[in-house]
Write a protein that holds these residues in place. Sequence first.
Motif, PDB file in Angstrom:
ATOM      1  N   LEU A 167       0.834  -1.182   0.000  1.00  0.00           N
ATOM      2  CA  LEU A 167       0.000   0.000   0.000  1.00  0.00           C
ATOM      3  C   LEU A 167       0.875   1.241   0.000  1.00  0.00           C
ATOM      4  O   LEU A 167       1.902   1.282   0.666  1.00  0.00           O
ATOM      5  CB  LEU A 167      -0.882   0.042   1.250  1.00  0.00           C
ATOM      6  N   VAL A 168       0.454   2.235  -0.720  1.00  0.00           N
ATOM      7  CA  VAL A 168       1.129   3.522  -0.717  1.00  0.00           C
ATOM      8  C   VAL A 168       0.122   4.540  -0.228  1.00  0.00           C
ATOM      9  O   VAL A 168      -0.991   4.611  -0.746  1.00  0.00           O
ATOM     10  CB  VAL A 168       1.623   3.898  -2.138  1.00  0.00           C
ATOM     11  N   PHE A 169       0.516   5.321   0.764  1.00  0.00           N
ATOM     12  CA  PHE A 169      -0.388   6.298   1.336  1.00  0.00           C
ATOM     13  C   PHE A 169       0.008   7.704   0.916  1.00  0.00           C
ATOM     14  O   PHE A 169       1.159   7.973   0.623  1.00  0.00           O
ATOM     15  CB  PHE A 169      -0.384   6.194   2.863  1.00  0.00           C
ATOM     16  N   SER A 170      -0.947   8.582   0.943  1.00  0.00           N
ATOM     17  CA  SER A 170      -0.719   9.979   0.585  1.00  0.00           C
ATOM     18  C   SER A 170       0.041  10.690   1.701  1.00  0.00           C
ATOM     19  O   SER A 170       0.472  10.077   2.665  1.00  0.00           O
ATOM     20  CB  SER A 170      -2.071  10.670   0.378  1.00  0.00           C
ATOM     21  N   SER A 171       0.136  12.013   1.573  1.00  0.00           N
ATOM     22  CA  SER A 171       0.810  12.784   2.614  1.00  0.00           C
ATOM     23  C   SER A 171       0.060  12.689   3.936  1.00  0.00           C
ATOM     24  O   SER A 171       0.604  12.982   4.985  1.00  0.00           O
ATOM     25  CB  SER A 171       0.968  14.245   2.185  1.00  0.00           C
ATOM     26  N   GLN A 172      -1.189  12.314   3.890  1.00  0.00           N
ATOM     27  CA  GLN A 172      -1.970  12.086   5.109  1.00  0.00           C
ATOM     28  C   GLN A 172      -1.781  10.640   5.554  1.00  0.00           C
ATOM     29  O   GLN A 172      -2.728   9.907   5.783  1.00  0.00           O
ATOM     30  CB  GLN A 172      -3.456  12.387   4.849  1.00  0.00           C
ATOM     31  N   THR A 173      -0.526  10.232   5.690  1.00  0.00           N
ATOM     32  CA  THR A 173      -0.157   8.833   5.901  1.00  0.00           C
ATOM     33  C   THR A 173      -0.942   8.170   7.019  1.00  0.00           C
ATOM     34  O   THR A 173      -1.503   7.097   6.842  1.00  0.00           O
ATOM     35  CB  THR A 173       1.347   8.726   6.203  1.00  0.00           C
ATOM     36  N   ILE A 174      -0.986   8.784   8.165  1.00  0.00           N
ATOM     37  CA  ILE A 174      -1.625   8.137   9.315  1.00  0.00           C
ATOM     38  C   ILE A 174      -3.123   8.021   9.102  1.00  0.00           C
ATOM     39  O   ILE A 174      -3.714   6.971   9.375  1.00  0.00           O
ATOM     40  CB  ILE A 174      -1.271   8.875  10.617  1.00  0.00           C
ATOM     41  N   ASP A 175      -3.753   9.067   8.574  1.00  0.00           N
ATOM     42  CA  ASP A 175      -5.189   8.993   8.309  1.00  0.00           C
ATOM     43  C   ASP A 175      -5.500   7.911   7.284  1.00  0.00           C
ATOM     44  O   ASP A 175      -6.451   7.156   7.437  1.00  0.00           O
ATOM     45  CB  ASP A 175      -5.718  10.354   7.831  1.00  0.00           C
ATOM     46  N   SER A 176      -4.673   7.815   6.239  1.00  0.00           N
ATOM     47  CA  SER A 176      -4.866   6.767   5.235  1.00  0.00           C
ATOM     48  C   SER A 176      -4.670   5.385   5.848  1.00  0.00           C
ATOM     49  O   SER A 176      -5.417   4.453   5.563  1.00  0.00           O
ATOM     50  CB  SER A 176      -3.887   6.957   4.073  1.00  0.00           C
ATOM     51  N   PHE A 177      -3.649   5.268   6.688  1.00  0.00           N
ATOM     52  CA  PHE A 177      -3.370   3.993   7.345  1.00  0.00           C
ATOM     53  C   PHE A 177      -4.536   3.558   8.210  1.00  0.00           C
ATOM     54  O   PHE A 177      -4.952   2.400   8.181  1.00  0.00           O
ATOM     55  CB  PHE A 177      -2.092   4.110   8.179  1.00  0.00           C
ATOM     56  N   LYS A 178      -5.104   4.488   8.959  1.00  0.00           N
ATOM     57  CA  LYS A 178      -6.248   4.173   9.816  1.00  0.00           C
ATOM     58  C   LYS A 178      -7.402   3.596   9.004  1.00  0.00           C
ATOM     59  O   LYS A 178      -8.037   2.626   9.406  1.00  0.00           O
ATOM     60  CB  LYS A 178      -6.734   5.436  10.538  1.00  0.00           C
ATOM     61  N   LYS A 179      -7.657   4.193   7.840  1.00  0.00           N
ATOM     62  CA  LYS A 179      -8.758   3.728   6.995  1.00  0.00           C
ATOM     63  C   LYS A 179      -8.513   2.318   6.475  1.00  0.00           C
ATOM     64  O   LYS A 179      -9.414   1.511   6.403  1.00  0.00           O
ATOM     65  CB  LYS A 179      -8.959   4.687   5.825  1.00  0.00           C
ATOM     66  N   HIS A 180      -7.274   2.026   6.099  1.00  0.00           N
ATOM     67  CA  HIS A 180      -6.950   0.728   5.518  1.00  0.00           C
ATOM     68  C   HIS A 180      -6.712  -0.361   6.568  1.00  0.00           C
ATOM     69  O   HIS A 180      -6.760  -1.540   6.256  1.00  0.00           O
ATOM     70  CB  HIS A 180      -5.717   0.840   4.616  1.00  0.00           C
ATOM     71  N   LEU A 181      -6.475   0.019   7.786  1.00  0.00           N
ATOM     72  CA  LEU A 181      -6.149  -0.934   8.839  1.00  0.00           C
ATOM     73  C   LEU A 181      -7.269  -1.946   9.055  1.00  0.00           C
ATOM     74  O   LEU A 181      -7.011  -3.102   9.353  1.00  0.00           O
ATOM     75  CB  LEU A 181      -5.834  -0.201  10.149  1.00  0.00           C
ATOM     76  N   ARG A 182      -8.513  -1.517   8.866  1.00  0.00           N
ATOM     77  CA  ARG A 182      -9.648  -2.413   9.098  1.00  0.00           C
ATOM     78  C   ARG A 182      -9.726  -3.543   8.063  1.00  0.00           C
ATOM     79  O   ARG A 182     -10.222  -4.623   8.359  1.00  0.00           O
ATOM     80  CB  ARG A 182     -10.941  -1.607   9.068  1.00  0.00           C
ATOM     81  N   THR A 183      -9.248  -3.280   6.848  1.00  0.00           N
ATOM     82  CA  THR A 183      -9.389  -4.273   5.789  1.00  0.00           C
ATOM     83  C   THR A 183      -8.083  -4.958   5.415  1.00  0.00           C
ATOM     84  O   THR A 183      -8.101  -6.027   4.818  1.00  0.00           O
ATOM     85  CB  THR A 183      -9.968  -3.628   4.515  1.00  0.00           C
ATOM     86  N   PHE A 184      -6.967  -4.352   5.743  1.00  0.00           N
ATOM     87  CA  PHE A 184      -5.674  -4.892   5.362  1.00  0.00           C
ATOM     88  C   PHE A 184      -4.828  -5.026   6.618  1.00  0.00           C
ATOM     89  O   PHE A 184      -4.655  -4.059   7.352  1.00  0.00           O
ATOM     90  CB  PHE A 184      -4.987  -3.950   4.367  1.00  0.00           C
ATOM     91  N   LEU A 185      -4.329  -6.207   6.887  1.00  0.00           N
ATOM     92  CA  LEU A 185      -3.562  -6.434   8.104  1.00  0.00           C
ATOM     93  C   LEU A 185      -2.078  -6.612   7.768  1.00  0.00           C
ATOM     94  O   LEU A 185      -1.601  -7.727   7.577  1.00  0.00           O
ATOM     95  CB  LEU A 185      -4.103  -7.662   8.850  1.00  0.00           C
ATOM     96  N   PRO A 186      -1.343  -5.519   7.703  1.00  0.00           N
ATOM     97  CA  PRO A 186       0.082  -5.627   7.358  1.00  0.00           C
ATOM     98  C   PRO A 186       0.884  -6.225   8.504  1.00  0.00           C
ATOM     99  O   PRO A 186       0.462  -6.205   9.653  1.00  0.00           O
ATOM    100  CB  PRO A 186       0.492  -4.169   7.122  1.00  0.00           C
ATOM    101  N   THR A 187       2.043  -6.752   8.169  1.00  0.00           N
ATOM    102  CA  THR A 187       2.973  -7.217   9.196  1.00  0.00           C
ATOM    103  C   THR A 187       4.185  -6.307   9.265  1.00  0.00           C
ATOM    104  O   THR A 187       4.936  -6.347  10.236  1.00  0.00           O
ATOM    105  CB  THR A 187       3.446  -8.652   8.907  1.00  0.00           C
ATOM    106  N   ALA A 188       4.365  -5.499   8.231  1.00  0.00           N
ATOM    107  CA  ALA A 188       5.508  -4.584   8.198  1.00  0.00           C
ATOM    108  C   ALA A 188       5.144  -3.350   7.382  1.00  0.00           C
ATOM    109  O   ALA A 188       4.330  -3.419   6.465  1.00  0.00           O
ATOM    110  CB  ALA A 188       6.725  -5.261   7.580  1.00  0.00           C
ATOM    111  N   LEU A 189       5.760  -2.235   7.758  1.00  0.00           N
ATOM    112  CA  LEU A 189       5.525  -0.968   7.068  1.00  0.00           C
ATOM    113  C   LEU A 189       6.859  -0.327   6.741  1.00  0.00           C
ATOM    114  O   LEU A 189       7.758  -0.303   7.584  1.00  0.00           O
ATOM    115  CB  LEU A 189       4.715  -0.024   7.963  1.00  0.00           C
ATOM    116  N   VAL A 190       6.970   0.201   5.536  1.00  0.00           N
ATOM    117  CA  VAL A 190       8.128   1.002   5.157  1.00  0.00           C
ATOM    118  C   VAL A 190       7.612   2.427   5.045  1.00  0.00           C
ATOM    119  O   VAL A 190       6.705   2.714   4.260  1.00  0.00           O
ATOM    120  CB  VAL A 190       8.738   0.546   3.816  1.00  0.00           C
ATOM    121  N   VAL A 191       8.171   3.301   5.857  1.00  0.00           N
ATOM    122  CA  VAL A 191       7.696   4.679   5.958  1.00  0.00           C
ATOM    123  C   VAL A 191       8.719   5.595   5.310  1.00  0.00           C
ATOM    124  O   VAL A 191       9.924   5.396   5.461  1.00  0.00           O
ATOM    125  CB  VAL A 191       7.475   5.048   7.444  1.00  0.00           C
ATOM    126  N   LYS A 192       8.251   6.627   4.616  1.00  0.00           N
ATOM    127  CA  LYS A 192       9.131   7.454   3.791  1.00  0.00           C
ATOM    128  C   LYS A 192      10.074   8.368   4.559  1.00  0.00           C
ATOM    129  O   LYS A 192      11.013   8.897   3.976  1.00  0.00           O
ATOM    130  CB  LYS A 192       8.310   8.284   2.817  1.00  0.00           C
TER     131      LYS A 192
END
Length: 114
Positions: free
Chosen positions: A1-26
């Motif tokens: 997944l690639v998130f916009s500049s609103q990274t945390i807000d985007s992450f919150k939205k996707h967290l319910r449907t996608f369960l990542p095990t690792a994140l690479v942050v810019k």
Amino acid sequence: LVFSSQTIDSFKKHLRTFLPTALVVKDDLVALRLIQWVNNQGIKIPKDYSIISINNSSFAEIMHPFLTTYDINIQELGKESVRRLVAILKDENTEPQKVTIPFHLIERESVTSI
């Protein structure tokens, strides 16, 4: 997944449907904000998510858990940028040049291996 500049807000939205095990942050600062939010949700780093960032800023060694990050050799990037700029200013016909600056991973507490 690639998130916009609103990274945390985007992450919150996707967290319910996608369960990542690792994140690479810019960037380390964005990673700090993300780690703070994740910790407030009761999510454990690195037990639940591993996080890797890019930059190796001073934040990487003061946040908890200590952040695994790529050291992109920012000083050498700056030096080379100035060298190239000066070359162009001296001679506007200076040919473009591909320059590779070495980088390396600094593994700290924000990742776990399986």
